[in-house]
Scaffold this motif. Structure first.
Motif, short mmCIF file in Angstrom:
data_model
loop_
_atom_site.label_atom_id
_atom_site.label_comp_id
_atom_site.label_asym_id
_atom_site.label_seq_id
_atom_site.Cartn_x
_atom_site.Cartn_y
_atom_site.Cartn_z
N THR A 238 0.82 -1.21 0.00
CA THR A 238 0.00 0.00 0.00
C THR A 238 0.85 1.26 0.00
OG1 THR A 238 -0.24 -0.22 2.40
CG2 THR A 238 -2.02 -1.06 1.04
N GLN B 10 -0.48 -4.10 8.91
CA GLN B 10 -1.86 -3.67 8.80
C GLN B 10 -2.78 -4.87 8.59
OE1 GLN B 10 -0.80 -1.84 4.72
NE2 GLN B 10 -2.97 -2.39 4.52
N THR C 26 -2.66 -5.80 -0.58
CA THR C 26 -1.66 -6.68 0.03
C THR C 26 -1.86 -8.13 -0.38
OG1 THR C 26 -2.96 -7.04 2.06
CG2 THR C 26 -1.47 -5.15 2.03
N ASN D 66 -6.39 1.33 4.45
CA ASN D 66 -5.26 1.01 5.30
C ASN D 66 -5.70 1.03 6.75
OD1 ASN D 66 -3.39 0.91 3.17
ND2 ASN D 66 -3.22 3.13 3.18
N PHE E 87 -4.11 0.22 10.13
CA PHE E 87 -2.83 -0.08 10.76
C PHE E 87 -3.00 -0.43 12.23
CE2 PHE E 87 -0.90 3.20 7.64
CZ PHE E 87 -0.72 2.22 6.67
#
Length: 329
Positions: free
Chosen positions: A228, A249, A255, A288, A290
């Motif tokens: 990402t 993440q 991914t 995303n 995280f």
């Protein structure tokens, strides 16, 4: 309750630093952490540097306790004014993460600030020590968001052995009293926490989706991937992250589809542009989220006071219990 060289050096009661995770690390969270006896921090992520000044002044208005401002070192080139403002405002603690902190450490210390350097490799740790950093925080791969490839425990032991005169903190996977007790027993002077504060009531700027993911996590539902980042920084033409640094993440479409062939994605302009557009439009399939592997130990939303108090008091009890057990043998 638990005094270490870190608490004495920074003038705090408990050996916990709240990581400057942007945009979560705002005045509301920083103040709550400070009032709980730990070190609250702001993330220097405001687009307008004067917004950082306002945030610093807000924390000072709300608490008289020490606090810090955190910077992503290698991104300071485009935003030097943020760093200057923190020094102008006489921030008690400056936190530097990623990149070589050596040129910035003496500048920050000359303003009277204590400097905490979060490092992802032994080489960076040595550079920070040689440049005069007050505190070194070794970050393990278990951490959420951007991190290096070193696993925390071996890295921590290497650092406390090599630099006995420098207070060493641990970061990565520390979200409960057992993990805090473990790093203290290994020689750490305290911990730098990120994921633990994503499930904090005062973390009003945390993404709701990230908070929900943390609370639902079993600790095994993250990946460590540069994919990402390739999309974000190619799409925006901004500097990327130092070698060896990637993001931990929750898996997303990017991914998973490019797992094991991330370098191919870096060269695929059409895919990068398409993903970047979807990110900009808020597509949850490429979002995303995280957070670190320690999320598995987080099951409820708590106040900053309760997160810190429960973790520290529990760690003290755990260490005493272990000590008594071995004394009896």
């Amino acid at each position: 309750m638990l005094a270490t060289r870190l608490t004495s050096l920074l003038g705090i009661e408990l050996p916990i630093i709240q990581g400057p995770i942007g945009p979560t690390a705002d005045p509301t969270l920083a103040t709550a952490v400070c009032k709980a006896g730990a070190l609250g921090t702001l993330a220097a992520r405001a687009a307008n540097p004067d917004e950082l000044r306002t945030e610093i002044q807000q924390v000072r208005k709300d608490t008289s306790r020490p606090f810090g401002v955190g910077f992503i070192t290698h991104l300071l080139g485009p935003k030097p004014r943020h760093f200057e403002i923190a020094l102008e405002e006489r921030v008690p603690v400056v936190l530097l993460s990623f990149g070589d902190p050596s040129p910035l450490i003496p500048i920050a210390r000359s303003s009277g600030a204590k400097v905490v350097c979060q490092v992802q490799s032994f080489d960076l740790a040595r550079r920070a020590v040689d440049a005069g950093a007050d505190v070194i925080c070794v970050q393990g791969n278990e951490a959420g968001g951007h991190t290096g490839r070193e696993n925390l425990l071996p890295f921590l032991i290497q650092a406390v052995t090599a630099f006995p005169h420098a207070p060493i903190l641990a970061s990565g996977g520390i979200t409960c009293h057992r993990s805090l007790a473990a790093v203290l027993a290994a020689g750490a002077e305290g911990a730098w926490l990120g994921t633990a504060f994503l499930a904090c009531k005062e973390a009003v700027k945390a993404k709701p989706a990230t908070r929900e993911a943390v609370l639902a996590s079993n600790g095994r539902d993250t990946v460590f991937s540069p994919a990402t980042d390739y999309v974000i920084y190619q799409g925006q033409s901004k500097p990327g992250w130092p070698a060896g640094v990637a993001a931990r993440q929750r898996p997303n479409e990017i991914t998973e589809q490019w797992k094991g062939r991330e370098e191919e994605l870096l060269k695929d302009r059409a895919a990068l542009d398409a993903y970047y557009q979807r990110m900009s439009n808020g597509d949850p399939a490429v979002a995303n989220l995280f957070y670190g592997q320690g999320a598995g130990a987080i099951s409820e939303l708590k106040s900053a006071h309760d997160i810190i108090n429960d973790m520290v008091s529990g760690a003290v009890k755990r260490l005493r219990c272990v000590s008594r057990r071995f004394d009896q043998e």
